[in-house]
Design an enzyme around this catalytic site. Structure first.
Site, PDB file in Angstrom:
ATOM      1  N   GLY A   1       0.840  -1.199   0.000  1.00 30.19           N
ATOM      2  CA  GLY A   1       0.000   0.000   0.000  1.00 30.19           C
ATOM      3  C   GLY A   1       0.871   1.244   0.000  1.00 30.19           C
ATOM      4  O   GLY A   1       1.796   1.363   0.803  1.00 30.19           O
TER       5      GLY A   1
ATOM      6  N   GLY B   1      -0.218   4.566   0.190  1.00 31.66           N
ATOM      7  CA  GLY B   1      -0.819   5.791   0.710  1.00 31.66           C
ATOM      8  C   GLY B   1       0.095   6.410   1.760  1.00 31.66           C
ATOM      9  O   GLY B   1       1.266   6.025   1.890  1.00 31.66           O
TER      10      GLY B   1
ATOM     11  N   ARG C   1     -20.865  14.122  13.570  1.00 31.73           N
ATOM     12  CA  ARG C   1     -21.197  13.432  12.322  1.00 31.73           C
ATOM     13  C   ARG C   1     -22.223  12.312  12.531  1.00 31.73           C
ATOM     14  O   ARG C   1     -23.150  12.160  11.744  1.00 31.73           O
ATOM     15  CB  ARG C   1     -19.932  12.826  11.701  1.00 31.73           C
ATOM     16  CG  ARG C   1     -19.103  13.833  10.970  1.00 31.73           C
ATOM     17  CD  ARG C   1     -17.873  13.185  10.370  1.00 31.73           C
ATOM     18  NE  ARG C   1     -17.025  14.213   9.764  1.00 31.73           N
ATOM     19  CZ  ARG C   1     -15.857  13.977   9.212  1.00 31.73           C
ATOM     20  NH1 ARG C   1     -15.364  12.759   9.177  1.00 31.73           N
ATOM     21  NH2 ARG C   1     -15.154  14.959   8.685  1.00 31.73           N
TER      22      ARG C   1
ATOM     23  N   ARG D   1     -14.119   8.339  14.912  1.00 28.20           N
ATOM     24  CA  ARG D   1     -12.870   9.049  14.618  1.00 28.20           C
ATOM     25  C   ARG D   1     -13.102  10.551  14.568  1.00 28.20           C
ATOM     26  O   ARG D   1     -14.090  11.021  14.023  1.00 28.20           O
ATOM     27  CB  ARG D   1     -12.338   8.580  13.267  1.00 28.20           C
ATOM     28  CG  ARG D   1     -11.077   9.281  12.818  1.00 28.20           C
ATOM     29  CD  ARG D   1     -10.701   8.851  11.423  1.00 28.20           C
ATOM     30  NE  ARG D   1     -11.665   9.290  10.432  1.00 28.20           N
ATOM     31  CZ  ARG D   1     -11.574  10.461   9.772  1.00 28.20           C
ATOM     32  NH1 ARG D   1     -10.580  11.283   9.993  1.00 28.20           N
ATOM     33  NH2 ARG D   1     -12.486  10.779   8.876  1.00 28.20           N
TER      34      ARG D   1
END
Lengths: 543, 235
Positions: A15, A17, A274, A369
């Site tokens: 990966g 990222g 959220r 989060r």
């Protein structure tokens, strides 16, 4: 030759990222031979989409922000599922991480005196997020990539991960499809770092994430004998465009945007968290209402100055002009808190297999989060994981030569070409996204979850009747998307079982029948693992 | 509405075919390609990622002009092709490895960082647009120099060198000029094709001119001028 090991590295990062590149840079700094393998070029990773910022209590915005407050905010938001020790390491490491990034040349937005500017994101008690306009992730990712090229990291671009090579609970490398040739190959390593991203792609059609965010590494870890932790926690972003799922930034609400239903009624405090807003919108949608974001009253001039990106996206992807029209929105899957269980050194249950970033669960986000903590985790824990992997690699040389996994996986890929392809997996993938969104999404009920689980088991049993129409070797995305779909099914099952075993509402996990936190589940983590191919689950700590 | 896609497959005869597809109106090109792949022909091959113009995966050419498939809405009769100056692997996917390697050849990074160097908002703004680059390779495909000189570093790598050269945190900006003399700043014809296709509004042509000026200050000169000879006393 299909059966050989292509190359051997001290550390193989999977990966590219921000987490993978941070790990690779930390590893290469100590002189190790490091490769980053990924199914896309690194700059195309999910990190590029992160907008908001990266948290660090630098304490120079004059609002008295401290590391202590950063720890407290993060711990509170985790709803008892964050580890104070892990959160402390993350928050204490933040200022050093920002200084490191500054030294690599990340183009952070600035204050008049030349220091890094910071802004306030939801749930933070101060202006704590360093940013680079609305392109924080993009600019961070590209700068890390440039630094990794400078440092001499080997890049294995467009290699699609199949499995980790594991012997006696010890990682020896990974197998992959070399996309340009179609060959099944293996790379050996003394230590492997998974930095493979999240699994919000399960909610296909209902996610802000890239089409490539399918949890391949998390699923491979499950197959390799790792435990996965807290998979049921999926964060939904309240305001994505209704048609495309493209994100409309929180800044639209921060600037005074209102949420209204089809009758023009206001139904929620736009500045709530959220999870609360997502639930309120969901309830409106369930009651048959459409939901809109209204920023018309802010005026065209203000919108063009402060929210130009949002106006552009709404016009292009939704065909509405926010200066004149209501913007149709829906909450969609945005970030997955669950992932590969790791210890304090970021090592999974498989020795020599480390995990960092969104694919890992290092107990810092818990049930919810905070904005700005995801990028921070990729850098701080990515670097730690990379450094620890080097130490492990030096002490534990390994070889993947002749390992049966290599032959097994190359036989599997050959077999997929002979699958009958009588059932169209693209149709099933779209169906999975839809039923997941409606029944295992923002608000979940037992009947809904069980319904999806039985549909899912049906799909699993049909997998061998699916397959690929494209039988060619070179760059076969029909094949890689089929393997992604297999990974999605594997994780979907585990997620559903966890969600069923948590009869409460906690952070992003909201059950219809149990609308409050159940104190019996304080500090209780869900664990998923496989024994002889069978999925197992435990709610760890439940009395 | 109909669009035509130029497809390539090394193992088929003929290797290149043009296929016309009926697509829905009003969708992005990427949505149209995805609908064809998942509904009609799963072998259609293209790259995709974020669907919103930031990951740089899906650049293709439409009627001879580079666009991001996710940020373009097709019109009747459009012809879709892969990017240029890269080997086509399959359909709309080209081998981007050599183009990515220009970043390493050009040493497009911070060579010698100064510790704790303040950066004023004006200094940061100076290269704000350059740091918006998403490495979609549109400019590379649009650059006519690459047709005659495949070794040319190309627009995006040079823009990135300028980004770091102009950064006050770069402690040894002069050293950056060395890597971009050969097949670099002087080979650009300043035609501006790169600038015309950039989805992020970056102007590589201008960055290359700035790098030429810096190269001059560092004691380098345009080799083409040197080859021409001198307008000295013998003239």
């Amino acid at each position: 030759m299909d059966k050989q090991v292509e190359a051997h590295f001290d550390v193989l990062v999977i990966g590219g990222g921000a987490a993978g590149l941070s790990a690779a840079l930390a590893a290469v700094e100590s002189g190790a031979r490091v490769a980053v393998m990924g199914k896309t070029y690194p700059t195309r990773s999910q990190t590029s989409m992160a907008q908001g910022g990266i948290n660090a209590a630098l304490g120079h915005m004059g609002d008295g922000d401290t590391v202590q407050k950063h720890i407290a905010d993060t711990l509170r938001s985790s709803k008892t599922l964050g580890s104070e020790a892990a959160i402390r390491r993350l928050c204490e490491g933040a200022p050093t991480a920002i200084a490191w990034l500054d030294g690599l040349g990340v183009p952070f937005s600035r204050l008049e005196d030349g220091r890094i500017a910071q802004r306030r994101l939801g749930g933070a008690s101060g202006r704590r997020a360093c940013y680079a306009q609305d392109y924080t992730g993009l600019k961070l990712l590209h700068t890390l990539y440039d630094a990794a090229l400078k440092a001499g990291v080997t890049f294995l671009d467009e290699y699609f991960l199949l499995n980790f090579i594991v012997e006696n609970k010890r990682a020896l490398g990974a197998t992959a499809i070399e996309m340009r040739s179609g060959r099944t190959v293996a790379f050996g390593a003394n230590a492997v770092v998974a930095a493979t991203g999240g699994y919000a792609g399960l909610y296909r059609g209902f996610t802000t994430n890239a089409t490539t965010t399918t949890g391949d590494g998390t699923a491979a870890a499950l197959r390799a004998g790792c435990r996965l932790k807290d998979l049921e926690f999926v964060q939904f972003h309240p305001t994505a465009l209704k048609g495309s799922g493209v994100l409309i930034s929180e800044s639209a609400r921060g600037a005074g945007g209102r949420l209204v239903n089809g009758k023009g009624e206001s139904f929620v405090d736009e500045l709530a968290t959220r999870d609360e807003i997502a639930r309120a919108i969901w309830e409106q949608m369930e009651a048959g209402e459409e939901v809109f974001l209204d920023i018309r009253h802010l005026g065209e001039a203000f919108i063009d100055e402060e929210l130009p990106q949002e106006r552009k996206l709404a016009i292009f992807y939704e065909g509405v002009d926010p200066a004149r029209d209501l913007i149709p929105v829906k909450p969609v899957a945005h970030y997955t808190m669950g992932g590969i269980a790791v210890d304090g050194n970021h090592m999974s249950d498989v020795a020599g297999l480390f995990a960092c970033g969104e694919c890992a669960n290092a107990e810092v986000h818990g049930a919810n989060r905070l904005g700005g903590n995801a990028l921070l985790e990729t850098v701080v824990f990515g670097r730690e994981a990379g450094a620890n992997a080097v130490v492990f690699a030096r002490q534990n040389p390994a070889s993947a030569k002749g390992h049966p996994q290599i032959m097994k996986d190359s036989a599997f890929v050959r077999a997929v070409f002979d699958f009958p392809n009588r059932i169209d997996f693209y149709e099933k993938r779209a169906f999975l996204g839809k039923i997941f969104y409606h029944n295992a999404g923002i608000v979940r009920s037992e009947t809904g979850l069980k319904g999806v689980l039985s549909a899912l088991r049906q799909m699993q049993s049909e997998l061998a009747f699916m397959g690929v129409a494209d039988k060619s070797a070179v760059y076969n995305t029909n094949l890689t998307e089929f393997v992604e779909f297999g990974n999605m099914l594997e994780l979907a099952e585990a997620l559903l079982v966890c969600a069923l075993h948590r009869p409460e509402t906690r952070g992003a996990h909201q059950r219809a029948e149990f609308t409050k936190e159940n104190p019996d589940f304080d500090g209780v983590h869900s664990l998923s693992w496989k024994e002889e191919g069978t999925l197992c689950n435990e709610m760890k700590g439940l009395k | 509405m109909k669009i035509t896609i130029r497809r390539y497959h090394a193992e088929r005869t003929p290797q290149t075919v043009e296929q016309t597809w009926e697509i829905e109106e009003g969708v992005t090109l990427l949505e149209a390609l995805t609908a064809i792949k998942s509904g009609k022909d799963p072998s259609l091959t293209f790259r995709s990622g974020c669907r919103s113009g930031v990951c740089g995966s899906c650049a293709v050419r439409v009627n001879g002009k580079e666009v991001l498939a996710c940020a373009y809405k097709p019109k009747e009769g459009d012809v879709v092709e892969p990017l240029r100056y890269a080997k086509v692997l399959k359909d709309l996917v080209v081998d981007q490895k050599p183009a990515f390697e220009t970043l390493t050849r050009a040493k497009a990074w911070l060579a010698d960082p100064k510790a704790d160097q303040p950066v004023s908002p004006e200094e940061e703004k100076r290269t704000e647009t350059q740091t918006d680059c998403i490495l979609c390779h549109s400019c590379y495909s649009a650059c006519p120099v690459l047709e005659t000189n495949p070794a040319f570093l190309g627009p995006f790598a040079l823009t990135r060198v300028w980004r770091y050269t102009a950064d006050p945190r770069e402690g040894f900006a002069k050293s950056k000029m060395e890597a971009i003399q050969q097949d670099g700043v002087w080979d650009c014809t300043l035609c501006g094709e790169c600038t015309a296709v950039c989805p992020q509004g970056i102007d590589p042509k201008n960055d290359i001119m700035l790098l030429r000026a810096r190269s001059g200050q560092a004691g380098y000169q345009d080799p083409h001028m040197a080859d021409f000879g001198s307008f000295g006393l013998d003239f």
